[in-house]
Design an enzyme around this catalytic site. Structure first.
Site, mmCIF file in Angstrom:
data_model
loop_
_atom_site.group_PDB
_atom_site.id
_atom_site.type_symbol
_atom_site.label_atom_id
_atom_site.label_comp_id
_atom_site.label_asym_id
_atom_site.label_seq_id
_atom_site.Cartn_x
_atom_site.Cartn_y
_atom_site.Cartn_z
ATOM 1 N N GLU A 67 0.810 -1.055 -0.033
ATOM 2 C CA GLU A 67 0.379 0.071 -0.033
ATOM 3 C C GLU A 67 0.665 1.267 0.459
ATOM 4 O OE1 GLU A 67 -3.249 -0.182 -0.436
ATOM 5 O OE2 GLU A 67 -3.326 -1.637 -0.477
ATOM 6 N N CYS A 223 -13.415 1.583 -14.850
ATOM 7 C CA CYS A 223 -13.609 2.882 -14.502
ATOM 8 C C CYS A 223 -12.964 3.602 -14.289
ATOM 9 C CB CYS A 223 -15.222 3.028 -13.545
ATOM 10 S SG CYS A 223 -15.646 4.008 -12.995
ATOM 11 N N CYS A 230 -17.342 1.193 -20.080
ATOM 12 C CA CYS A 230 -18.448 1.007 -18.600
ATOM 13 C C CYS A 230 -19.503 -0.360 -19.704
ATOM 14 C CB CYS A 230 -19.412 2.533 -19.899
ATOM 15 S SG CYS A 230 -18.994 4.190 -18.659
ATOM 16 N N CYS A 233 -18.560 -2.599 -17.731
ATOM 17 C CA CYS A 233 -18.874 -2.834 -15.557
ATOM 18 C C CYS A 233 -19.823 -3.664 -14.935
ATOM 19 C CB CYS A 233 -19.147 -1.767 -15.909
ATOM 20 S SG CYS A 233 -19.086 -1.209 -13.605
#
Length: 482
Positions: A67, A223, A230, A233
């Site tokens: 991270e 996205c 799209c 998605c």
């Protein structure tokens, strides 16, 4: 006595269309997103460690390292750094015992160098103050570990320890703003708070780590900021921005084929001064589609800086060139990294004055006068930091003898080219050396009719023999009167 008017009415809360208020829709979104993630997730080394590592502290450490590295850095870049890091320091204890120099050397080229330093400082705290035990909740991770913010704490806690807490990073911001047509400035504290609330509502209680990774994966691969996919998605049926685009397309199609169109139901939420809708000055742009969201305030232009840098070169004991590098201060930009002797310059400084200031700076290092005209101009190297547009004005100074440096100044050392690249040097300094090497190759193989920039000569000042390297005395001397 002055009469005061009635207190102003509190602003109306954002309408339901900006939130997930239907439990059935939330459950459907979770299921669709997790099913897609199980089919399509990328095979990444930190995910494998998080899934297979039985030791809770090692698992948390493995996710933590990933991270921190992934902040402001693309996945493709991080993978190699992550694998080398975990091979060298597989545990918190191993990292805690490393030197900062070792950390900087491995981090070199990854950017945002303070991340590695803070990571090691926090690892040492876990070992020395927490008995080597990672905090298990997002609240404790953020409270006890320096450099761990709300997002990183939530990611570690959900992925490593199964805490049902949401996460909000750049990818999640984009996904949530499109799902609920949030067009206000997505970097504003009010909007960020709303997005955190939404992330905590959506997170799957049985698979929080997978859900958070799925939401980030969706933003990273489908996205995306521009040209989102799209139609691929898995949650488009829950997306208000997608719904608005589809309605506009249907309206346009009806109008094109002569059907009496109804007024499309694609307006904003209808609440005046809605804190989550786009401002009235920035209406919906049909040509942008879902990329109308999110919206951010204009970035401040980067600060412009110029720095004179000198590549001091000598011949090593085996004839290979060696370069002098010096260590930067332990705080500030590029803290603790190594670089060629450098000096910040005022803007709009004339070349002659640049040379003089750099020569004075080098003289302070060497304890001997340096002739400004002896500095050979190489070129300018541009490097963009997150908030700084930095231009390095590069000179070189070849030496044929050793130089006694002032021990009171920053640490310094001579390195070969291989040692230079293995040292904790920034990408900008690697660009500087590359420019120097390119110039040297051009001088050894001159092209007919080629011209040097800014009128600098290929040989050092005062040289009459092409290709001859001058003596140390020729460069380290006071200017003579005309």
């Amino acid at each position: 006595m002055l009469q005061t008017g009635a207190p102003a009415a509190a602003p109306a809360p954002p309408p339901a269309r900006h939130f997930f208020s239907d439990p059935a829709e939330v459950e459907a979104l979770r299921g669709n997103l997790l099913a897609w993630y199980d089919r399509c997730k990328r095979d990444l080394p930190w995910r494998a460690l998080a899934a297979m590592e039985p030791d809770a502290d090692r698992r948390g450490y493995a996710v933590w390292v990933s991270e921190i590295m992934l902040q402001q850095t693309q996945v493709a870049t991080v993978i190699d750094y992550y694998n080398r890091w975990m091979q060298k320091w597989p545990t918190l204890q191993a990292l805690a015992q490393a030197s900062l120099e070792e950390v900087n050397e491995l981090w070199a080229g990854l950017g945002y160098y303070s991340r590695g330093k803070r990571l090691q400082e926090a690892a040492r705290k876990v070992v020395s103050e927490l008995a080597g035990r990672m905090p298990r909740t997002a609240e404790d991770l953020q409270k006890l570990l320096p450099g761990v913010g709300r997002y990183t704490a939530g990611a570690i806690a959900s992925i490593s320890y199964g805490q049902a807490t949401g996460v909000v990073d750049g990818n999640v911001i984009r996904v949530l703003c499109r799902l609920r047509c949030i067009g206000a400035d997505s970097s504003s504290p009010a909007v960020i708070d709303q997005l955190w609330d939404m992330a905590n509502v959506l997170v799957d209680k049985s698979r929080p780590g997978d859900f958070n990774q799925a939401l980030m994966e969706l933003g990273a691969t489908v996205c995306v900021p521009k040209a989102p996919l799209c139609r691929e998605c898995p949650v488009k049926q829950h997306c208000q921005a997608w719904r608005r685009v589809e309605k506009e397309l249907a309206f346009t199609s009806q109008k094109l084929f002569g059907n009496p169109p109804k007024v499309p139901d694609v307006e904003d939420c209808g609440v005046g001064d809605c804190p989550l809708c786009p401002p009235a000055t920035e209406p919906w742009d049909s040509s942008l589609g879902v990329t109308n969201f999110p919206r951010k305030a204009a970035k401040k232009p980067p600060r412009v800086m110029r720095t004179a840098t000198c590549v001091l070169e000598r011949r090593g004991c085996h004839g290979a060139p060696e370069y002098l590098i010096v260590q930067r201060p332990s705080s500030g930009l590029l803290a603790g990294l190594w670089e060629f002797p450098s000096l910040p310059l005022a803007q709009d400084l004339q070349e002659e004055r640049e040379r003089e200031e750099l020569a004075d700076h080098l003289q302070a290092w060497m304890g001997q006068p340096v002739a400004a005209k002896g500095l050979r101009f190489i070129g300018e190297v541009t490097h963009i930091f997150s908030h700084i547009h930095q231009t390095y004005v590069v000179y070189s100074l070849p030496l044929d003898g050793d130089v006694t440096l002032d021990p009171a100044l920053s640490p310094s050392r001579w390195v070969t080219e291989n040692e230079f690249h293995a040292s904790a040097v920034s990408t900008a300094m690697k660009k500087v050396l590359k420019a120097h090497e390119k110039q040297r190759r051009q001088e050894s193989s001159p092209v007919k009719g080629s011209k040097r920039k800014r009128g600098a000569k290929a040989q050092g000042a005062g040289s009459t023999c092409p290709g001859t390297q001058l003596s140390l005395h020729a460069f380290l001397r006071a200017p003579t009167a005309p």
